[in-house]
Design a protein around this motif. Structure first.
Motif, PDB file in Angstrom:
ATOM      1  N   TYR A 176      38.127  40.425  34.422  1.00 30.50           N
ATOM      2  CA  TYR A 176      37.111  40.332  35.483  1.00 30.50           C
ATOM      3  C   TYR A 176      37.713  40.773  36.821  1.00 30.50           C
ATOM      4  O   TYR A 176      37.043  41.384  37.645  1.00 30.50           O
ATOM      5  N   ARG A 177      38.981  40.447  37.013  1.00 28.80           N
ATOM      6  CA  ARG A 177      39.643  40.857  38.263  1.00 28.80           C
ATOM      7  C   ARG A 177      39.790  42.377  38.317  1.00 28.80           C
ATOM      8  O   ARG A 177      39.567  42.995  39.360  1.00 28.80           O
ATOM      9  N   ALA A 178      40.169  42.981  37.180  1.00 31.58           N
ATOM     10  CA  ALA A 178      40.347  44.435  37.153  1.00 31.58           C
ATOM     11  C   ALA A 178      39.015  45.134  37.445  1.00 31.58           C
ATOM     12  O   ALA A 178      38.958  46.127  38.174  1.00 31.58           O
ATOM     13  N   LEU A 179      37.941  44.577  36.894  1.00 28.21           N
ATOM     14  CA  LEU A 179      36.620  45.176  37.155  1.00 28.21           C
ATOM     15  C   LEU A 179      36.268  45.046  38.640  1.00 28.21           C
ATOM     16  O   LEU A 179      35.739  45.979  39.248  1.00 28.21           O
ATOM     17  N   THR A 180      36.576  43.896  39.219  1.00 29.25           N
ATOM     18  CA  THR A 180      36.283  43.679  40.650  1.00 29.25           C
ATOM     19  C   THR A 180      37.085  44.665  41.496  1.00 29.25           C
ATOM     20  O   THR A 180      36.568  45.268  42.443  1.00 29.25           O
ATOM     21  N   TRP A 181      38.341  44.846  41.133  1.00 24.38           N
ATOM     22  CA  TRP A 181      39.201  45.800  41.857  1.00 24.38           C
ATOM     23  C   TRP A 181      38.614  47.215  41.758  1.00 24.38           C
ATOM     24  O   TRP A 181      38.510  47.936  42.748  1.00 24.38           O
ATOM     25  N   LYS A 182      38.175  47.561  40.532  1.00 26.33           N
ATOM     26  CA  LYS A 182      37.633  48.901  40.350  1.00 26.33           C
ATOM     27  C   LYS A 182      36.322  49.068  41.127  1.00 26.33           C
ATOM     28  O   LYS A 182      36.046  50.131  41.695  1.00 26.33           O
ATOM     29  N   GLU A 189      56.336  41.221  28.456  1.00 25.05           N
ATOM     30  CA  GLU A 189      55.368  40.946  29.523  1.00 25.05           C
ATOM     31  C   GLU A 189      54.178  41.884  29.420  1.00 25.05           C
ATOM     32  O   GLU A 189      54.311  43.100  29.577  1.00 25.05           O
ATOM     33  N   LEU A 190      53.002  41.306  29.175  1.00 28.69           N
ATOM     34  CA  LEU A 190      51.815  42.146  29.069  1.00 28.69           C
ATOM     35  C   LEU A 190      51.201  42.351  30.448  1.00 28.69           C
ATOM     36  O   LEU A 190      51.129  41.430  31.243  1.00 28.69           O
ATOM     37  N   ALA A 191      50.767  43.551  30.706  1.00 27.68           N
ATOM     38  CA  ALA A 191      50.103  43.833  31.976  1.00 27.68           C
ATOM     39  C   ALA A 191      48.729  44.408  31.671  1.00 27.68           C
ATOM     40  O   ALA A 191      48.507  44.968  30.600  1.00 27.68           O
ATOM     41  N   VAL A 192      47.811  44.227  32.614  1.00 30.22           N
ATOM     42  CA  VAL A 192      46.471  44.773  32.387  1.00 30.22           C
ATOM     43  C   VAL A 192      46.409  46.201  32.929  1.00 30.22           C
ATOM     44  O   VAL A 192      46.830  46.480  34.049  1.00 30.22           O
ATOM     45  N   PHE A 193      45.897  47.069  32.069  1.00 32.01           N
ATOM     46  CA  PHE A 193      45.743  48.480  32.429  1.00 32.01           C
ATOM     47  C   PHE A 193      44.254  48.806  32.500  1.00 32.01           C
ATOM     48  O   PHE A 193      43.493  48.436  31.620  1.00 32.01           O
ATOM     49  N   CYS A 194      43.889  49.469  33.567  1.00 31.45           N
ATOM     50  CA  CYS A 194      42.503  49.836  33.799  1.00 31.45           C
ATOM     51  C   CYS A 194      42.480  51.370  33.778  1.00 31.45           C
ATOM     52  O   CYS A 194      43.150  51.999  34.616  1.00 31.45           O
ATOM     53  N   ASP A 195      41.793  51.952  32.804  1.00 35.14           N
ATOM     54  CA  ASP A 195      41.787  53.413  32.642  1.00 35.14           C
ATOM     55  C   ASP A 195      43.212  53.985  32.676  1.00 35.14           C
ATOM     56  O   ASP A 195      43.483  54.978  33.359  1.00 35.14           O
ATOM     57  N   GLY A 196      44.101  53.325  31.981  1.00 32.14           N
ATOM     58  CA  GLY A 196      45.466  53.830  31.843  1.00 32.14           C
ATOM     59  C   GLY A 196      46.408  53.489  32.979  1.00 32.14           C
ATOM     60  O   GLY A 196      47.600  53.788  32.918  1.00 32.14           O
ATOM     61  N   ASP A 209      48.357  50.673  35.387  1.00 29.52           N
ATOM     62  CA  ASP A 209      48.752  49.268  35.475  1.00 29.52           C
ATOM     63  C   ASP A 209      48.249  48.700  36.807  1.00 29.52           C
ATOM     64  O   ASP A 209      48.730  49.077  37.878  1.00 29.52           O
ATOM     65  N   VAL A 210      47.266  47.797  36.736  1.00 29.43           N
ATOM     66  CA  VAL A 210      46.664  47.286  37.972  1.00 29.43           C
ATOM     67  C   VAL A 210      47.091  45.846  38.277  1.00 29.43           C
ATOM     68  O   VAL A 210      46.545  45.223  39.179  1.00 29.43           O
ATOM     69  N   SER A 211      48.067  45.339  37.518  1.00 25.74           N
ATOM     70  CA  SER A 211      48.450  43.922  37.675  1.00 25.74           C
ATOM     71  C   SER A 211      48.733  43.547  39.117  1.00 25.74           C
ATOM     72  O   SER A 211      48.399  42.456  39.547  1.00 25.74           O
ATOM     73  N   ARG A 212      49.372  44.439  39.859  1.00 29.09           N
ATOM     74  CA  ARG A 212      49.751  44.042  41.216  1.00 29.09           C
ATOM     75  C   ARG A 212      48.583  44.078  42.203  1.00 29.09           C
ATOM     76  O   ARG A 212      48.665  43.510  43.272  1.00 29.09           O
ATOM     77  N   PHE A 213      47.486  44.726  41.816  1.00 25.27           N
ATOM     78  CA  PHE A 213      46.331  44.788  42.727  1.00 25.27           C
ATOM     79  C   PHE A 213      45.346  43.639  42.513  1.00 25.27           C
ATOM     80  O   PHE A 213      44.617  43.271  43.424  1.00 25.27           O
ATOM     81  N   ILE A 214      45.320  43.116  41.291  1.00 25.91           N
ATOM     82  CA  ILE A 214      44.201  42.221  40.946  1.00 25.91           C
ATOM     83  C   ILE A 214      44.366  40.788  41.439  1.00 25.91           C
ATOM     84  O   ILE A 214      43.469  39.988  41.288  1.00 25.91           O
ATOM     85  N   ARG A 215      45.532  40.466  42.019  1.00 26.65           N
ATOM     86  CA  ARG A 215      45.724  39.113  42.569  1.00 26.65           C
ATOM     87  C   ARG A 215      45.530  39.098  44.081  1.00 26.65           C
ATOM     88  O   ARG A 215      45.846  38.104  44.735  1.00 26.65           O
ATOM     89  N   SER A 216      45.050  40.191  44.654  1.00 28.30           N
ATOM     90  CA  SER A 216      44.901  40.249  46.112  1.00 28.30           C
ATOM     91  C   SER A 216      43.858  39.229  46.580  1.00 28.30           C
ATOM     92  O   SER A 216      43.000  38.794  45.802  1.00 28.30           O
ATOM     93  N   ALA A 217      43.932  38.865  47.863  1.00 26.60           N
ATOM     94  CA  ALA A 217      43.007  37.873  48.416  1.00 26.60           C
ATOM     95  C   ALA A 217      41.570  38.372  48.298  1.00 26.60           C
ATOM     96  O   ALA A 217      40.650  37.602  48.001  1.00 26.60           O
ATOM     97  N   GLU A 218      41.381  39.672  48.483  1.00 25.73           N
ATOM     98  CA  GLU A 218      40.024  40.221  48.451  1.00 25.73           C
ATOM     99  C   GLU A 218      39.425  40.118  47.035  1.00 25.73           C
ATOM    100  O   GLU A 218      38.276  39.697  46.864  1.00 25.73           O
ATOM    101  N   VAL A 219      40.215  40.497  46.047  1.00 23.59           N
ATOM    102  CA  VAL A 219      39.733  40.394  44.655  1.00 23.59           C
ATOM    103  C   VAL A 219      39.477  38.923  44.315  1.00 23.59           C
ATOM    104  O   VAL A 219      38.439  38.572  43.754  1.00 23.59           O
ATOM    105  N   SER A 220      40.389  38.030  44.704  1.00 25.81           N
ATOM    106  CA  SER A 220      40.219  36.598  44.403  1.00 25.81           C
ATOM    107  C   SER A 220      38.934  36.051  45.023  1.00 25.81           C
ATOM    108  O   SER A 220      38.268  35.204  44.428  1.00 25.81           O
TER     109      SER A 220
END
Ligand code: DC
Length: 225
Positions: free
Chosen positions: A37-43, A75-82, A84-95
């Motif tokens: 859900y976070r990756a979708l919000t980021w996208k 360590e598994l990371a979430v990939f969005c369209d190939g 690695d978005v792990s470091r973006f999806i914990r941002s305050a804006e996405v949260s």
């Protein structure tokens, strides 16, 4: 879907730490549905899709590929369209925005379809809000982790401080409270324990104690696996 483990609960209850370790020790695959859900919000933010536009968000979810891949050993990371978005999806804006994206029924339909596919092979530990009630109602093991609001806020605040973010504890508490309210009150798949879930209050437990307890429940079930 025999053998799958569902771990649900509110933000800051310790789900991801516990789920990740349980998966590692049992040799299961860990799937963090919140990260989806976070990756979708980021996208959506990146693509200028408004969090109020249900149809556009659902369409975006359909067009996006979400994968969990090993970014570093174990360590598994979430990939969005190939990517690695792990470091973006914990941002305050996405949260701040993710619970609004996750409240839309059409968005959830897409995500649940995908999550069921990921769990189809069994031996998955999946954490989220609606895994035991909706995504995998037939999962063999269901756990619902909870903790007091104060304790959950304190844990999240400690994480943020460790990352160098000097946000006040009170602000973190308010944000968690707001997110809990949205997650619990939404019409589709609100946050609540499945009737057959084992409820664990983690307020006074260490992550290790919770992990050991879950592993014990799973291992002692001679029909499981
Ligand atoms: O667990 P998390 O904080 O990363 O979850 C982010 C948001 O996604 C949270 O507001 C609840 C929502 N979510 C959901 O609605 N259903 C799930 N299965 C997982 C997360």
């Amino acid at each position: 879907m025999k053998g799958n483990i569902a771990i649900d609960g509110p933000a800051g209850a310790g789900k991801s730490t516990v789920a990740r370790q349980v998966a590692k020790r049992l040799g299961y695959l860990y799937i963090d549905t919140g990260a989806m859900y976070r990756a979708l919000t980021w996208k959506a933010l990146k693509s200028n899709v408004k969090v109020t536009d249900e149809a556009a968000l659902a369409e975006l979810a359909r067009r996006t590929s979400f994968e969990f891949r090993e970014a570093s050993p174990g360590e598994l990371a979430v990939f969005c369209d190939g990517e690695d978005v792990s470091r973006f999806i914990r941002s305050a804006e996405v949260s701040r925005l993710v619970s609004r994206v996750a409240a839309w029924p059409k968005v959830r339909e897409e995500m649940v379809r995908l999550q069921r596919k990921l769990a189809a092979g069994g031996k998955v530990v999946m954490d989220g809000r609606d895994i035991g009630t909706c995504v995998l109602p037939e999962a063999r093991y269901k756990f619902f982790l909870t903790a007091s609001l104060e304790e959950r806020a304190r844990r999240r605040w400690q994480e943020l401080v460790a990352q160098g973010d000097n946000v006040p504890l009170e602000k973190v508490k308010q944000e968690i409270e707001e997110r809990d309210r949205r997650d619990c009150q939404r019409v589709v798949a609100p946050l609540r324990p499945a009737p057959d879930a084992v409820i664990i209050d983690t307020s006074d437990l260490t992550p290790e104690e919770v992990i050991e307890y879950i592993i014990k429940v799973v291992r002692e079930d001679r029909y499981g696996g």
